[in-house]
Design a protein around this motif. Structure first.
Motif, mmCIF file in Angstrom:
data_model
loop_
_atom_site.group_PDB
_atom_site.id
_atom_site.type_symbol
_atom_site.label_atom_id
_atom_site.label_comp_id
_atom_site.label_asym_id
_atom_site.label_seq_id
_atom_site.Cartn_x
_atom_site.Cartn_y
_atom_site.Cartn_z
ATOM 1 N N LYS A 56 -16.259 -1.039 -3.858
ATOM 2 C CA LYS A 56 -15.306 -0.780 -2.702
ATOM 3 C C LYS A 56 -14.309 -1.746 -2.385
ATOM 4 O O LYS A 56 -14.693 -2.759 -2.251
ATOM 5 N N THR A 57 -13.008 -1.403 -2.336
ATOM 6 C CA THR A 57 -12.022 -2.168 -1.969
ATOM 7 C C THR A 57 -11.049 -1.724 -0.811
ATOM 8 O O THR A 57 -10.231 -0.775 -1.242
ATOM 9 N N ASN A 58 -11.053 -2.204 0.421
ATOM 10 C CA ASN A 58 -10.146 -1.831 1.215
ATOM 11 C C ASN A 58 -9.099 -3.054 1.450
ATOM 12 O O ASN A 58 -8.377 -3.001 2.372
ATOM 13 N N GLY A 59 -9.170 -3.847 0.263
ATOM 14 C CA GLY A 59 -8.481 -5.348 0.494
ATOM 15 C C GLY A 59 -7.978 -5.384 -0.939
ATOM 16 O O GLY A 59 -7.462 -4.217 -1.640
ATOM 17 N N GLY A 114 -12.230 -6.620 1.603
ATOM 18 C CA GLY A 114 -11.476 -5.730 2.998
ATOM 19 C C GLY A 114 -12.505 -5.359 3.533
ATOM 20 O O GLY A 114 -13.834 -5.587 3.398
ATOM 21 N N ASP A 115 -12.001 -4.827 4.882
ATOM 22 C CA ASP A 115 -12.888 -4.152 5.672
ATOM 23 C C ASP A 115 -13.688 -2.816 5.538
ATOM 24 O O ASP A 115 -13.078 -1.886 5.705
ATOM 25 N N PHE A 116 -14.730 -2.863 4.462
ATOM 26 C CA PHE A 116 -14.995 -1.970 3.560
ATOM 27 C C PHE A 116 -16.383 -1.288 4.284
ATOM 28 O O PHE A 116 -16.645 -0.017 4.007
ATOM 29 N N GLN A 119 1.014 -1.240 -0.228
ATOM 30 C CA GLN A 119 0.061 -0.059 0.038
ATOM 31 C C GLN A 119 0.783 1.335 0.052
ATOM 32 O O GLN A 119 0.615 2.376 -0.493
ATOM 33 N N SER A 124 -10.516 -11.357 3.148
ATOM 34 C CA SER A 124 -10.591 -10.137 3.918
ATOM 35 C C SER A 124 -11.734 -9.926 4.741
ATOM 36 O O SER A 124 -11.734 -8.920 5.408
ATOM 37 N N LYS A 172 -6.213 1.997 2.592
ATOM 38 C CA LYS A 172 -7.657 1.821 3.142
ATOM 39 C C LYS A 172 -8.451 3.173 3.445
ATOM 40 O O LYS A 172 -7.674 3.967 4.009
#
Length: 264
Positions: free
Chosen positions: A47-50, A102-104, A15, A133, A25
């Protein structure tokens, strides 16, 4: 412990160095402006936090919006997770999680999503929306029902394989032609989600590709399933890594069927 720490450091480094597959993130707190007049619409969320599937998301978002239009439904595409609030979600019949990873969702957004499904809202979750994730217990139990453990890499990353429809009578599988061979990134899971109450609709024939010894699941290697226990209709497909997959006639038919079914 050391392996987990190494993985965390690896993600943080990726990242920090600007890897487009691992964007920083972002926690969304201000909802996006949703177009006026939406009712029983399709919400498309990538949405992508992973891990971000930069390969397919732009094209698949367009394909899904086109399918919604063909079904006579308006759609709204966003990467702002703050749209998960009671006021905005009431304008949609279906949420499509297009490789959302991810944790979105914040706890408040997750609670709004939970209420959406509890009052009958539909969910169509695709590919990375089922990777490892996603840790929230409700999401795990309601949307996925198993744990992603990996996929082939290297030269075997993308392989053609035979997808077998086990429940051709289910509305989501209506009109799917067999035999069906699709080139894709084939996910493996810790267990068959049927053991946790899911209904498997389709599986991949492991004899038609090379999963590798550590990723082999045997004769029951699911790739599509639904949750018959949820108040809203919930469908998950592990397929869809490549943009070309969304041009496959069977994939388009399944997406259209799934959105129609999830919207009741």
């Amino acid at each position: 412990m050391l392996k987990t720490l190494a993985m965390i450091l690896g993600v943080a480094l990726a990242q920090a160095t600007g890897n487009p597959h691992l964007p920083p993130k972002v926690v969304d707190t201000t909802p996006p402006p949703v177009p006026a007049g939406l009712k029983d619409a399709v919400l498309i969320v990538s949405k992508t936090n992973g891990w971000r599937h930069i390969e397919h998301i732009p094209h698949s978002n367009e394909v899904i919006a086109g399918i919604a239009r063909d079904l006579g439904r308006r759609s709204f595409t966003t990467e702002n997770a703050a749209v998960f609030n009671d006021r905005d979600l009431r304008r949609f019949a279906v949420v499509v999680l297009n490789s959302a990873s991810g944790d979105f969702l914040t706890p408040a957004q997750q609670a709004a999503f939970t209420r959406f499904v509890a009052r009958g809202g539909g969910v169509v979750a695709l590919h990375a929306a089922g990777d490892d994730s996603h840790k929230e217990p409700w999401y795990d139990a309601t949307i996925i029902g198993t744990t992603f453990i990996g996929h082939p890499n290297g030269d075997d990353h993308i392989q053609p394989a035979r997808v077998v429809v086990d429940r051709p009578q289910h509305p989501v599988m209506a009109g799917v032609t067999q035999p069906w061979t699709l080139s894709d990134e084939y996910y493996s899971f810790s267990a068959n989600p049927a053991a946790r109450g899911m209904t498997v609709l389709a599986r991949v024939d492991e004899g038609s590709y090379r999963p590798g010894a550590k990723l082999a699941m045997g004769a029951e290697h699911p790739v599509m399933w639904v949750n018959p226990r949820a108040k809203g209709h919930v469908f998950y497909s592990a397929l869809g890594h490549n943009p070309e997959a969304y041009d496959d006639p069977n994939m388009r038919r399944i997406l259209a069927n799934a959105i129609r079914w999830a919207a009741k």
